[in-house]
Design a protein around this motif. Structure first.
Motif, mmCIF file in Angstrom:
data_model
loop_
_atom_site.group_PDB
_atom_site.id
_atom_site.type_symbol
_atom_site.label_atom_id
_atom_site.label_comp_id
_atom_site.label_asym_id
_atom_site.label_seq_id
_atom_site.Cartn_x
_atom_site.Cartn_y
_atom_site.Cartn_z
ATOM 1 N N UNK A 15 -37.932 -59.513 -18.934
ATOM 2 C CA UNK A 15 -36.674 -59.997 -19.417
ATOM 3 C C UNK A 15 -35.728 -59.074 -20.096
ATOM 4 N N UNK A 16 -36.204 -57.808 -20.642
ATOM 5 C CA UNK A 16 -35.241 -56.823 -20.896
ATOM 6 C C UNK A 16 -34.784 -55.900 -19.724
ATOM 7 N N UNK A 17 -35.632 -55.972 -18.642
ATOM 8 C CA UNK A 17 -35.175 -55.238 -17.461
ATOM 9 C C UNK A 17 -34.004 -56.226 -16.830
ATOM 10 N N UNK A 23 -29.836 -58.354 -12.187
ATOM 11 C CA UNK A 23 -30.119 -58.488 -10.836
ATOM 12 C C UNK A 23 -31.682 -58.781 -10.666
ATOM 13 N N UNK A 24 -32.024 -59.912 -9.977
ATOM 14 C CA UNK A 24 -33.264 -60.197 -9.887
ATOM 15 C C UNK A 24 -33.961 -59.253 -8.935
ATOM 16 N N UNK A 25 -33.262 -58.869 -7.863
ATOM 17 C CA UNK A 25 -33.984 -58.063 -6.871
ATOM 18 C C UNK A 25 -34.271 -56.676 -7.154
ATOM 19 N N UNK A 26 -33.299 -56.155 -8.001
ATOM 20 C CA UNK A 26 -33.345 -54.938 -8.583
ATOM 21 C C UNK A 26 -34.444 -54.658 -9.755
ATOM 22 N N UNK A 27 -34.627 -55.904 -10.259
ATOM 23 C CA UNK A 27 -35.683 -55.685 -11.426
ATOM 24 C C UNK A 27 -37.264 -55.841 -10.634
ATOM 25 N N UNK A 40 -40.272 -66.253 -12.323
ATOM 26 C CA UNK A 40 -41.130 -67.188 -12.897
ATOM 27 C C UNK A 40 -41.308 -66.600 -14.346
ATOM 28 N N UNK A 41 -41.318 -65.302 -14.622
ATOM 29 C CA UNK A 41 -41.614 -64.566 -15.799
ATOM 30 C C UNK A 41 -40.352 -65.248 -16.743
ATOM 31 N N UNK A 42 -38.994 -64.979 -16.435
ATOM 32 C CA UNK A 42 -37.818 -65.261 -17.106
ATOM 33 C C UNK A 42 -37.937 -66.860 -17.482
ATOM 34 N N UNK A 43 -38.412 -67.734 -16.443
ATOM 35 C CA UNK A 43 -38.351 -69.201 -16.778
ATOM 36 C C UNK A 43 -39.584 -69.637 -17.612
ATOM 37 N N UNK A 44 -40.733 -68.888 -17.471
ATOM 38 C CA UNK A 44 -41.839 -69.180 -18.713
ATOM 39 C C UNK A 44 -41.324 -68.845 -19.983
ATOM 40 N N UNK A 45 -40.711 -67.520 -20.106
ATOM 41 C CA UNK A 45 -40.134 -67.090 -21.341
ATOM 42 C C UNK A 45 -39.588 -68.121 -22.099
ATOM 43 N N UNK A 68 -29.005 -62.882 -25.379
ATOM 44 C CA UNK A 68 -28.424 -61.320 -26.063
ATOM 45 C C UNK A 68 -29.061 -61.522 -27.397
ATOM 46 N N UNK A 69 -28.869 -62.409 -28.048
ATOM 47 C CA UNK A 69 -29.795 -62.270 -29.405
ATOM 48 C C UNK A 69 -31.211 -62.005 -29.266
ATOM 49 N N UNK A 70 -31.972 -62.624 -28.479
ATOM 50 C CA UNK A 70 -33.401 -62.518 -28.373
ATOM 51 C C UNK A 70 -33.691 -60.856 -27.995
ATOM 52 N N UNK A 71 -32.658 -60.390 -26.979
ATOM 53 C CA UNK A 71 -32.808 -59.135 -26.498
ATOM 54 C C UNK A 71 -32.748 -57.953 -27.593
#
Length: 315
Positions: A15-17, A23-27, A40-45, A68-71
């Protein structure tokens, strides 16, 4: 309130990355994962937290104020955990700012410098220690824990069950002869023509020695070997001074202009496969993830004909 068990540190790191790169591809490249795994990780979180973090605009995920608050909190949580891990590693005498990399000698001209420089740019302050050796020596040191990662030639004889493999490039094998050899004017040679020639080659344990033996076995030839040597540079010098001929990978052309590399006829061709290896028990190590990401970048730019020298010129 109890924290949902599906909220993990790994998902927070993903999530932080994403919050940093957007950008999903860069992460995915940075973390050595697929785009699908990151999504999938972002959606699950998001599901575990129980409120929307992103909105979809076209094909792009756009963070909302909740994200942004969670970050802000996630950064503190991950930082605290990292500090604790670093403290424990320091107590155990393990230096997290050091990465011990092994490589075969013939990769020191282009491949290894690119990987080291690129990885250090990704991980500021990382100290990389380089160890050179034969294929077998480096593999043993990796398995014993004396090296964190190695860049070697891979082949069927390597047990890869415990290893993460990042392919880098393939390099064709050639006949190597001195410039005044009768073969030097040829554009192509059949291995069977060389059955009675005097060869010099590397000792067992080197990927080029393995390639040499495989090629001769495939061709049904019992070669006349006048000398085995312990490093690629001595072998090049022996060939250039007329002590014998050999079979060498194309990257050797960059080391000296005093030998000629000649293609082998179809049916006798053979390629070495160079890869980055590390133990799968270390697959979440941030330093190794940075090295792996740089390895994928190096490989991709080679395939795209980027500013890295290509095989036959170097690597």
């Amino acid at each position: 309130m109890a924290i949902d068990e599906s909220i993990t540190l790994k998902k927070l790191e993903v999530f932080l990355a994403f919050m940093e790169r957007n950008n999903l591809a860069r992460v995915a490249e940075d973390l050595g994962q697929s785009v699908v795994s990151v999504h999938r990780a972002l959606h699950s979180l998001e599901q575990a937290i129980g409120c929307p973090l992103f909105k979809l605009e076209g094909r792009n995920l756009v963070p909302q104020d909740t994200a942004r608050r969670l970050a802000e909190s996630a950064r503190r949580v991950v930082a605290e955990c990292e500090d604790g891990i670093h403290a424990v590693r320091d107590m155990a005498g393990i230096n997290a700012s050091r990465l011990r990399v092994g490589a075969i000698y013939s990769l020191t001209l282009h491949c290894i410098p690119h990987l080291i420089v690129g990885t250090k740019l990704r991980k500021d302050g990382l100290n990389i220690e380089l160890t050179l050796g034969s294929n077998d020596e480096l593999l043993q040191k990796l398995q014993d824990g004396r090296l964190d990662a190695i860049v070697i030639g891979v082949h069927d004889g390597i047990d890869s069950k415990r290893l993460i493999t990042v392919p880098l490039f393939s390099d064709e094998m050639f006949l190597a002869v001195p410039l005044d050899s009768p073969y030097a004017s040829r554009s192509e040679v059949d291995l069977h023509e060389l059955a009675n020639e005097n060869f010099v080659t590397l000792a067992d344990g080197f990927i080029t020695s393995y390639s040499f033996n495989q090629m001769m076995e495939n061709a049904g030839i019992s070669p006349v070997i006048g000398m085995h040597v312990g490093d690629i540079f001595s072998l090049i010098n022996l060939v250039s001074n007329g002590m014998g001929i050999s079979l060498l990978p194309g990257r050797i052309a960059s080391f000296t202009p005093r030998i000629k590399l000649i293609s082998l006829r179809p049916g006798h061709t053979y390629s070495q496969h160079i890869a980055l290896l590390f133990l799968n028990s270390r697959e979440q190590d941030r330093n190794l993830l940075a090295l792996a990401a740089e390895g994928r970048t190096y490989s991709r730019r080679l395939l795209q004909g980027g500013d890295f020298p290509m095989l036959g010129e170097a690597e």
